[in-house]
Design a protein around this motif. Structure first.
Motif, PDB file in Angstrom:
ATOM      1  N   ALA A   1       0.830  -1.217   0.000  1.00 16.08           N
ATOM      2  CA  ALA A   1       0.000   0.000   0.000  1.00 16.08           C
ATOM      3  C   ALA A   1       0.858   1.258   0.000  1.00 16.08           C
ATOM      4  N   SER A   2       1.958   1.246   0.737  1.00 15.46           N
ATOM      5  CA  SER A   2       2.831   2.427   0.796  1.00 15.46           C
ATOM      6  C   SER A   2       3.547   2.641  -0.528  1.00 15.46           C
ATOM      7  N   TYR A   3       4.063   1.568  -1.112  1.00 11.44           N
ATOM      8  CA  TYR A   3       4.717   1.673  -2.422  1.00 11.44           C
ATOM      9  C   TYR A   3       3.735   2.198  -3.465  1.00 11.44           C
ATOM     10  N   GLU A   4       2.547   1.636  -3.470  1.00 14.71           N
ATOM     11  CA  GLU A   4       1.544   2.031  -4.464  1.00 14.71           C
ATOM     12  C   GLU A   4       1.169   3.498  -4.299  1.00 14.71           C
ATOM     13  N   SER A   5       1.036   3.958  -3.051  1.00 17.91           N
ATOM     14  CA  SER A   5       0.686   5.355  -2.795  1.00 17.91           C
ATOM     15  C   SER A   5       1.785   6.299  -3.289  1.00 17.91           C
ATOM     16  N   VAL A   6       3.045   5.933  -3.026  1.00 17.57           N
ATOM     17  CA  VAL A   6       4.163   6.754  -3.496  1.00 17.57           C
ATOM     18  C   VAL A   6       4.205   6.771  -5.019  1.00 17.57           C
ATOM     19  N   LEU A   7       3.991   5.617  -5.634  1.00 23.12           N
ATOM     20  CA  LEU A   7       4.015   5.524  -7.093  1.00 23.12           C
ATOM     21  C   LEU A   7       2.919   6.385  -7.718  1.00 23.12           C
ATOM     22  N   GLU A   8       1.728   6.323  -7.167  1.00 27.49           N
ATOM     23  CA  GLU A   8       0.632   7.140  -7.683  1.00 27.49           C
ATOM     24  C   GLU A   8       0.914   8.628  -7.463  1.00 27.49           C
TER      25      GLU A   8
ATOM     26  N   VAL B   1       9.126   1.841  -9.266  1.00 27.55           N
ATOM     27  CA  VAL B   1       8.665   0.558  -9.785  1.00 27.55           C
ATOM     28  C   VAL B   1       9.747  -0.507  -9.654  1.00 27.55           C
ATOM     29  N   MET B   2      10.993  -0.154  -9.977  1.00 27.24           N
ATOM     30  CA  MET B   2      12.087  -1.124  -9.905  1.00 27.24           C
ATOM     31  C   MET B   2      12.285  -1.616  -8.460  1.00 27.24           C
ATOM     32  N   GLY B   3      12.210  -0.671  -7.504  1.00 28.00           N
ATOM     33  CA  GLY B   3      12.345  -1.068  -6.104  1.00 28.00           C
ATOM     34  C   GLY B   3      11.142  -1.853  -5.606  1.00 28.00           C
ATOM     35  N   MET B   4       9.976  -1.476  -6.100  1.00 27.20           N
ATOM     36  CA  MET B   4       8.736  -2.122  -5.698  1.00 27.20           C
ATOM     37  C   MET B   4       8.670  -3.566  -6.177  1.00 27.20           C
ATOM     38  N   THR B   5       9.019  -3.764  -7.438  1.00 25.06           N
ATOM     39  CA  THR B   5       8.980  -5.118  -8.004  1.00 25.06           C
ATOM     40  C   THR B   5      10.076  -6.003  -7.421  1.00 25.06           C
ATOM     41  N   ALA B   6      11.173  -5.387  -6.976  1.00 24.71           N
ATOM     42  CA  ALA B   6      12.228  -6.167  -6.323  1.00 24.71           C
ATOM     43  C   ALA B   6      11.723  -6.785  -5.026  1.00 24.71           C
ATOM     44  N   LYS B   7      10.716  -6.155  -4.429  1.00 23.39           N
ATOM     45  CA  LYS B   7      10.105  -6.681  -3.208  1.00 23.39           C
ATOM     46  C   LYS B   7       8.990  -7.677  -3.513  1.00 23.39           C
ATOM     47  N   GLY B   8       8.729  -7.883  -4.824  1.00 29.87           N
ATOM     48  CA  GLY B   8       7.672  -8.810  -5.217  1.00 29.87           C
ATOM     49  C   GLY B   8       6.309  -8.171  -5.354  1.00 29.87           C
ATOM     50  N   PHE B   9       6.252  -6.821  -5.289  1.00 31.01           N
ATOM     51  CA  PHE B   9       4.985  -6.108  -5.431  1.00 31.01           C
ATOM     52  C   PHE B   9       4.791  -5.678  -6.889  1.00 31.01           C
ATOM     53  N   ILE B  10       3.612  -5.918  -7.414  1.00 30.91           N
ATOM     54  CA  ILE B  10       3.296  -5.542  -8.787  1.00 30.91           C
ATOM     55  C   ILE B  10       2.241  -4.449  -8.779  1.00 30.91           C
ATOM     56  N   PRO B  11       2.520  -3.292  -9.371  1.00 34.84           N
ATOM     57  CA  PRO B  11       1.538  -2.200  -9.394  1.00 34.84           C
ATOM     58  C   PRO B  11       0.267  -2.606 -10.137  1.00 34.84           C
ATOM     59  N   TYR B  12      -0.805  -1.875  -9.890  1.00 34.29           N
ATOM     60  CA  TYR B  12      -2.042  -2.110 -10.623  1.00 34.29           C
ATOM     61  C   TYR B  12      -1.796  -1.844 -12.111  1.00 34.29           C
ATOM     62  N   ILE B  13      -2.559  -2.538 -12.961  1.00 36.83           N
ATOM     63  CA  ILE B  13      -2.305  -2.492 -14.396  1.00 36.83           C
ATOM     64  C   ILE B  13      -2.407  -1.074 -14.963  1.00 36.83           C
ATOM     65  N   GLU B  14      -3.376  -0.302 -14.489  1.00 35.44           N
ATOM     66  CA  GLU B  14      -3.523   1.069 -14.990  1.00 35.44           C
ATOM     67  C   GLU B  14      -2.301   1.913 -14.637  1.00 35.44           C
ATOM     68  N   VAL B  15      -1.783   1.712 -13.441  1.00 36.21           N
ATOM     69  CA  VAL B  15      -0.601   2.452 -12.998  1.00 36.21           C
ATOM     70  C   VAL B  15       0.611   2.035 -13.831  1.00 36.21           C
ATOM     71  N   ARG B  16       0.732   0.744 -14.113  1.00 35.95           N
ATOM     72  CA  ARG B  16       1.855   0.255 -14.931  1.00 35.95           C
ATOM     73  C   ARG B  16       1.859   0.924 -16.303  1.00 35.95           C
ATOM     74  N   GLN B  17       0.690   0.978 -16.897  1.00 33.06           N
ATOM     75  CA  GLN B  17       0.575   1.577 -18.239  1.00 33.06           C
ATOM     76  C   GLN B  17       0.967   3.047 -18.223  1.00 33.06           C
ATOM     77  N   LYS B  18       0.533   3.775 -17.187  1.00 34.16           N
ATOM     78  CA  LYS B  18       0.852   5.208 -17.103  1.00 34.16           C
ATOM     79  C   LYS B  18       2.349   5.437 -16.925  1.00 34.16           C
ATOM     80  N   VAL B  19       3.020   4.561 -16.167  1.00 31.53           N
ATOM     81  CA  VAL B  19       4.462   4.707 -15.958  1.00 31.53           C
ATOM     82  C   VAL B  19       5.204   4.517 -17.275  1.00 31.53           C
ATOM     83  N   VAL B  20       4.889   3.461 -17.991  1.00 28.20           N
ATOM     84  CA  VAL B  20       5.571   3.159 -19.260  1.00 28.20           C
ATOM     85  C   VAL B  20       5.293   4.258 -20.284  1.00 28.20           C
ATOM     86  N   GLU B  21       4.037   4.675 -20.408  1.00 28.50           N
ATOM     87  CA  GLU B  21       3.682   5.720 -21.367  1.00 28.50           C
ATOM     88  C   GLU B  21       4.356   7.044 -21.026  1.00 28.50           C
TER      89      GLU B  21
END
Length: 343
Positions: free
Chosen positions: A278-285, A300-320
């Motif tokens: 929840a904390s990672y996701e809040s910071v990412l948003e 995202v790189m630090g978050m996924t290293a912990k095994g956390f995957i952002p919500y799909i909409e957030v992932r798309q916005k980061v890449v775009e």
């Protein structure tokens, strides 16, 4: 017929007069009878009868206070009696049985700031018995505390006065005091109590720090909250609750201090503490809200290293967002990380 009517009227008048007398006898002095009963128990030192005398009050603090007669006693005798009452309650079962007595004793002693050490002793026994003080205790306690502090007495000296009556400060008592001060926005004073706990023999715990940090976050004092969080983790060695971390991150995000929020997450990573999804996701948003897409990619790189995957909409916005900035290398790295996690 007239004679009968007259007799009937007289009978009704006598009945109403008797009813008024009965009501006044049985309703007006009820509080006085209760106080006299408690006073008798005190004089005979049959203190364990007191909870049963107060059981009908259901944990409330009534007015007039049934212990108000103690105000006529010399201070030393009053302290001795209250101490004897507290000690007599220890073996009672269930442990919550004296809850109303604790509430009334607290309401009585907190009326006088000079009785603060005795109030803290009552509070300690109440908490150790699992009895939650009535809500107005927070205001009464903080008011009595501030009145003593205005007499230029240090935090340590006031807390140490408990020792003069055979009690010692503990984390539970100090934590309740801290939460009471936070409830009236006396955050500076709450921090002073927190910092003084170790000097009077009790170690601050998660509740001690958490109450102050969350209160600071509520009024957006993020700099102070961040420093206190770092002290809690790095110096004291405590692992903060996920809710406390999320409160701090949310406060930083609300103030658009997203760089500080990322720094806080990185601090947790260095301290080998898992901040939680929840904390990672809040910071990412928060990064996306501030259009900090490069920063979002690093999160995202630090978050996924912990095994956390952002919500799909957030992932798309980061890449775009990275692609639009021309940060192709980081965008590809982020996309590759998502692919590795089969997302």
């Amino acid at each position: 017929m007239a004679i009968r009517a007259t007799k009937l009227c007289r009978s009704l008048l006598h009945f109403h007069y008797s009813l008024r007398q009965f009501s006044s006898i049985h309703s007006v002095p009820s509080s006085q009878i209760l106080e006299e009963s408690i006073k008798a128990a005190v004089e005979s030192k049959t203190y364990q009868k007191i909870p049963d005398l107060l059981i009908s009050l259901k944990g409330t603090c009534i007015n007039p206070n049934p212990f108000s007669f103690l105000s006529t006693f010399p201070e030393n005798l009053r302290t001795q009696i209250v101490d004897e009452i507290l000690q007599s309650f220890i073996p009672l079962r269930p442990r919550s049985r004296p809850q109303t007595a604790y509430a009334c004793l607290l309401c009585f002693t907190l009326q006088s700031p000079n009785l603060l050490p005795l109030s803290l002793a009552i509070l300690q026994r109440s908490l150790r018995s699992g009895c939650i003080p009535v809500p107005q205790t927070h205001l009464l306690l903080s008011s009595a505390w501030l009145a003593r502090r205005q007499q230029s007495q240090s935090v340590c000296n006031i807390l140490s006065e408990m020792q003069s009556i055979g009690y010692y400060p503990d984390s539970g008592t100090c934590n309740y005091l801290i939460s009471s001060l936070c409830a009236i926005d006396q955050l500076v004073e709450a921090v002073k109590v927190l910092k003084s706990m170790g000097r009077v023999g009790c170690i601050p715990d998660l509740e001690s720090y958490g109450s102050v940090i969350c209160a600071m976050c509520a009024v957006r004092r993020t700099t102070d909250a961040t420093e206190l969080m770092k002290e809690m983790v790095a110096k004291i060695g405590l692992t903060p609750r996920q809710g406390t971390v999320l409160n701090l991150v949310a406060a930083l995000r609300a103030k658009k201090e997203i760089w500080k929020a990322v720094e806080m997450i990185e601090f947790f990573e260095r301290e080998d503490f898992n901040a939680g999804f929840a904390s990672y996701e809040s910071v990412l948003e928060g990064c996306l809200e501030c259009h900090e897409f490069v920063l979002a990619g690093k999160v995202v790189m630090g978050m996924t290293a912990k095994g956390f995957i952002p919500y799909i909409e957030v992932r798309q916005k980061v890449v775009e967002g990275l692609a639009n900035l021309g940060e192709w290398k980081l965008a590809l790295a982020v996309r590759q990380r998502f692919a590795e996690l089969r997302s």
